[in-house]
Design an enzyme around this catalytic site. Structure first.
Site, PDB file in Angstrom:
ATOM      1  CG  ASP A 487      -6.421 -12.367 -21.137  1.00 17.60           C
ATOM      2  OD1 ASP A 487      -6.666 -12.082 -22.313  1.00 17.60           O
ATOM      3  OD2 ASP A 487      -6.290 -11.532 -20.215  1.00 17.60           O
ATOM      4  CG  ASN A 495       0.649  -3.064 -26.216  1.00 17.70           C
ATOM      5  OD1 ASN A 495       1.824  -3.198 -26.552  1.00 17.70           O
ATOM      6  ND2 ASN A 495      -0.324  -3.793 -26.720  1.00 17.70           N
ATOM      7  CG  HIS A 500       1.663  -0.768 -29.988  1.00 15.62           C
ATOM      8  ND1 HIS A 500       0.592  -1.515 -29.556  1.00 15.62           N
ATOM      9  CD2 HIS A 500       1.232   0.525 -30.031  1.00 15.62           C
ATOM     10  CE1 HIS A 500      -0.445  -0.729 -29.344  1.00 15.62           C
ATOM     11  NE2 HIS A 500      -0.085   0.521 -29.625  1.00 15.62           N
ATOM     12  CG  ASP A 504       4.651  -6.421 -31.509  1.00 19.07           C
ATOM     13  OD1 ASP A 504       3.498  -6.633 -31.057  1.00 19.07           O
ATOM     14  OD2 ASP A 504       4.871  -5.694 -32.511  1.00 19.07           O
ATOM     15  CG  ASP A 530      -3.671 -10.172 -23.714  1.00 18.32           C
ATOM     16  OD1 ASP A 530      -4.695 -10.260 -24.420  1.00 18.32           O
ATOM     17  OD2 ASP A 530      -3.697  -9.764 -22.536  1.00 18.32           O
TER      18      ASP A 530
END
Length: 873
Positions: A487, A495, A500, A504, A530
């Site tokens: 994680d 973000n 965003h 990505d 994530d």
């Protein structure tokens, strides 16, 4: 001479005697001949008569020629019933005893008289006046009938019993029955007993025959009715079979309805018949079949009105109506009130309407009617037609379904033909389309198993591979595998700050770096967001998994180039090994790795943790502790204490900070900080704050009695009350319901929570400030918020984080504390020092300028007894 005369006279006397004797013998022989002839006549009569009445009449005529018998009757004893009957009665004065004694029982009447006396004694009775009076005086008889001069009763005897009595009466003294006549009576009674018995037996036989004939007639009629019902049932069954066959036949609609009419005609006369059906909108009627004995035209389709057919549809019940019934409905306005032009029922004698149901819903009606008074329908015809109508409705439904299917097939065939022509025109491109479809299908299969962003396998594909690995390890116990749950620690911040799109790009770069850390036989997948997961297949031990985890951490700690700037991130990794339990499943191993990942996060992030069952058991204990806290709040088991806030120079109490504590049955005393931590995990922070305010509300009066009215209350409260309007409204209502002056109340909110959602706090502070309640920030300096943000807050108080007081031996910390103090003074805020544990700290704070503070060096915590009665705020 004299002697001769004497001799002659003697001879003459003897001759006279002989002549007299001869005459007597001749009379006797003549009487015997008459008697014999009478008996022969009686015998002939007995063989020729057909009824007992004829025999008794013939017997009376025969006896009357021998003996005076103008007053004569015969009484017989019924062997079956034991009652006296009088089959023949002839008398000059009296009527038949049945008429003479109409209110009495004939048998009882005769038994009490002379007739009964003869039957009882079974002896001939010659009764004159003297004998009659003697019998009356001895109560042997009861007087019956008119008085007679002589009464003679002769018993009629069978072999072993008396079966009747011949009775002769004389009302005239000139008519007297002597011994010869009585002997003749006895002789006749002896000879006719057999005839009487035979006639009685014949009569009983005829009665039995008549009774049996009636029984046989009833049985015959019953059997005839059963045969009729069976034939009727056979006709009905045959008709139902024919209706079922019609439903499956290929005939057109007109022929189908005609055959339905023919089948019904086999069951009852149907000269006039029609079938009406509702359309799809159920607002109009059509008449697919109509037949009339007068060749009337078929009705045209029409909208629903108030006709007879609509009357049946409206009532949903079969009806048998006579002309008078129809007339009464018309007069009452139930029929043809709106559409009198539809009324053609003037000549109808009887009318039967039966609703047709398809799938429980009325779809139309079957109607028959007659014009003739000769042809009358009955309720059984209505029941029969109702029963048959169910099968007719089923047949109509099947026929309609077949027609609909046929129409659909025709339309489908047309479409197929059109499609075939279209396909023929593009046949040359068919192979290209097939290949394209195969590529699409392969792509769909790939997309279903892979992540769209990174191209890595997704959860579904990973779980399948993990399940296979578990099965493999169970078959090969020496082999092992490991699962790494990864994680990213700062993905949310990325973000929120860079957007965003850069997020990505970050995930794509992360996937590339992770691929470089694993072997070809290992599997890397993205679970979502994530979160990544790695299956390390066929490893030698736990050390191999740890080496991979360290390699991953090193690779992910390298800076990312995002939005023309460098961004550093780290990861928390949870590691779970195979072979921990025989009951391992793909879900359980992934859950263990997830649990280990959260352990790594709790250890400071940027590291890995290996799952062990001990830690997991601790989590189970934590969950149990959370449930126990919930129950403790419900049962009012948490208690209240107060931490005093004093003036540093005089140690005078100026305020109290309420705190909760809990005597746990196994863990001992849990303080406010521990309770806050538990409540945070089980999402009960608001409930815990509400409990604290409620206990403060209950205990304020006793605190006021003990410490006066001058102290203030400083209550720390969670910012979760400010997250949405409903929680804020509930907090305001709870403050308004306090029993003390809320101007003495200061609500403190944590600085860290304020930094995380500054705008929301500013809006909520404005709303709370209108209640005349003071507001403050506690643990100030722990989140390093900008001092300028205090300008926009309607607060009155700051409380420094205890960590600053704990490090006052550092000159740099002293400078920082002075800066905070001067900034608060410049903004007009009251500032408190928290966590003062010794006198040296107290002196340093006074030198800086602090006047108020709290801590272990400024008084002990005051614990209150728990209130038993809670007040719901």
């Amino acid at each position: 001479m004299f002697r001769e005369e004497t001799s002659q006279s003697k001879k003459t006397l003897r001759l006279n005697k002989r002549i007299t004797r001869l005459k007597a013998l001749a009379l006797k022989y003549k009487r015997a001949e008459i008697t014999q002839n009478a008996l022969l006549e009686i015998s002939n009569s007995a063989s020729s008569v057909t009824t007992p009445a004829e025999f008794y009449s013939s017997l009376h005529r025969t006896i009357n020629r021998l003996i005076p018998a103008d007053n004569f009757f015969i009484a017989t004893l019924n062997a079956n019933t034991g009652r006296i009957e009088v089959p023949f009665f002839q008398d000059e004065k009296d009527v038949h005893p049945q008429e003479f004694y109409p209110d009495e029982d004939l048998s009882d009447t005769l038994f009490s008289g002379l007739t009964g006396y003869v039957l009882k004694t079974e002896q001939t009775l010659i009764c004159d006046d003297e004998t009659y009076h003697r019998l009356l005086q001895s109560n042997a008889i009861t007087p019956r009938g008119s008085h007679c001069h002589q009464w003679v009763g002769t018993p009629i005897k069978s072999v072993d019993s008396t079966i009747g009595v011949l009775v002769f009466q004389s009302y005239d003294s000139d008519t007297v029955y002597d011994e010869i006549e009585i002997e003749l009576m006895n002789f006749i009674s002896h000879h006719i007993s057999g005839v009487i018995q035979r006639l009685q037996n014949q009569e009983q036989l005829e009665q039995a025959i008549n009774t049996r004939t009636k029984e046989l007639s009833i049985a015959y009629n019953k059997l005839k009715q059963e045969v009729y019902e069976r034939r009727r049932a056979e006709r009905l069954q045959k008709s139902l079979f024919e209706i079922a066959d019609l439903a499956n036949s290929n005939i057109d609609n007109q022929e189908f309805y005609s055959e339905i009419h023919r089948v019904i005609s086999h069951l009852l006369p149907v000269n006039n018949c029609f079938i009406s059906l509702l359309n799809e909108m159920r607002d109009a009627l059509t008449f697919p079949y109509f037949v009339s004995q007068y060749d009337l035209p078929s009705p045209k389709p029409r909208a629903l009105s108030d006709g007879l057919t609509e009357y049946i549809l409206l009532n949903n019940k079969p009806k048998l109506l006579n002309r008078s019934d129809i007339k009464r409905l018309i007069e009452s306005g139930d029929l043809y009130c709106e559409t009198p032009e539809l009324n053609d029922t003037q000549e109808i004698n009887q009318w039967i309407g039966v609703p047709l149901f398809i799938h429980g819903q009325i779809c139309g009606a079957l109607t028959i009617y007659s014009y003739s008074h000769i042809q009358n329908y009955q309720e059984k015809d209505l029941e029969l037609l109702t029963f048959v109508s169910q099968h007719i409705a089923t047949a109509i439904e099947k026929k309609q379904s077949e027609e609909s299917l046929k129409l659909s097939n025709e339309l489908l065939e047309e479409k197929v033909n059109e499609r075939t022509k279209a396909l023929a025109s593009v046949n040359q491109d068919l192979e290209k389309e097939i290949n394209q479809r195969k590529r699409i299908e392969r792509q769909l299969v790939h997309d279903a198993k892979h992540d769209n962003l990174t191209g890595l396998p997704n959860r579904s594909m990973f779980m399948e591979r993990l399940t296979q690995a578990i099965k493999h390890v169970r078959r090969h116990s020496l082999e092992r595998f490991a699962v790494l749950f990864i994680d990213m620690d700062r993905f949310k911040l990325l973000n929120d700050t860079l957007g965003h799109l850069e997020g990505d790009r970050f995930l794509i770069e992360t996937a590339k770096r992770l691929k470089q850390c694993i072997r070809n036989n290992d599997m890397l997948a993205r679970l979502g967001g994530d979160e990544f997961v790695i299956l390390l297949d066929s490893i030698s031990g736990q050390q191999d998994a740890e080496d991979i985890a360290e390699r991953v951490l090193a690779e992910l700690s390298q800076p990312y180039q995002l939005a023309n700037q460098q961004f550093k991130s780290s990861a928390s990794i949870g590691l779970a090994m195979s072979g921990q339990s025989r009951s391992d499943t793909s879900e359980s191993i992934l859950r263990d790795a997830d649990t280990a990942m959260y352990q790594a996060k709790s250890q400071g992030k940027g590291c890995y943790a290996i799952f062990n069952h001990g830690v997991n058991q601790q989590q189970v204990k934590n969950l149990k502790l959370e449930n126990e806290l919930k129950n403790a709040l419900i049962k009012n088991e948490l208690q209240l204490s107060y931490l005093p806030i004093m003036a540093l120079d005089s140690e005078q109490i100026i305020a109290f900070e309420p705190r909760l504590f809990w005597h746990h049955p196994s863990l001992g005393k849990l303080k406010q900080a521990q309770l806050n931590n538990i409540a945070e995990h089980c999402h009960m922070v608001i409930e815990l704050d509400n409990y604290l305010l409620e206990q403060v509300n209950l205990s304020f009066h006793s605190m006021q009695q003990q410490y006066g009215n001058q102290f203030q209350l400083q209550v720390p409260i969670s910012s979760q009350h400010l997250n949405h309007k409903h929680a804020l409204r509930a907090l305001k209502n709870r403050i308004k319901q306090c029993r003390f002056n809320i101007s003495k109340l200061t609500l403190f909110f944590n600085e860290k929570q304020f930094v995380q959602n500054t705008d929301n706090h500013i809006s909520a502070f404005d709303s709370l400030n209108k209640l005349d309640v003071k507001l403050g920030i506690e643990a100030y300096g722990s989140a390093y918020s900008a001092i300028s943000s205090l300008i926009f807050l309607p607060i009155q108080t700051l409380k420094l984080d205890p960590s600053y007081v704990a490090h006052l031996e550092s000159k740099q910390h002293v400078k920082l504390v002075k800066a905070y103090f001067k900034a608060a003074q410049a903004l007009g805020l009251e500032v408190f020092a928290a966590g003062i544990s010794d006198s040296k700290q107290c002196e340093t704070l006074q030198e800086i300028g602090f006047t108020n503070g709290q801590g272990s060096a400024l008084g002990n915590v005051i614990e209150l007894e728990q209130e038993k009665n809670r007040v719901c705020a």
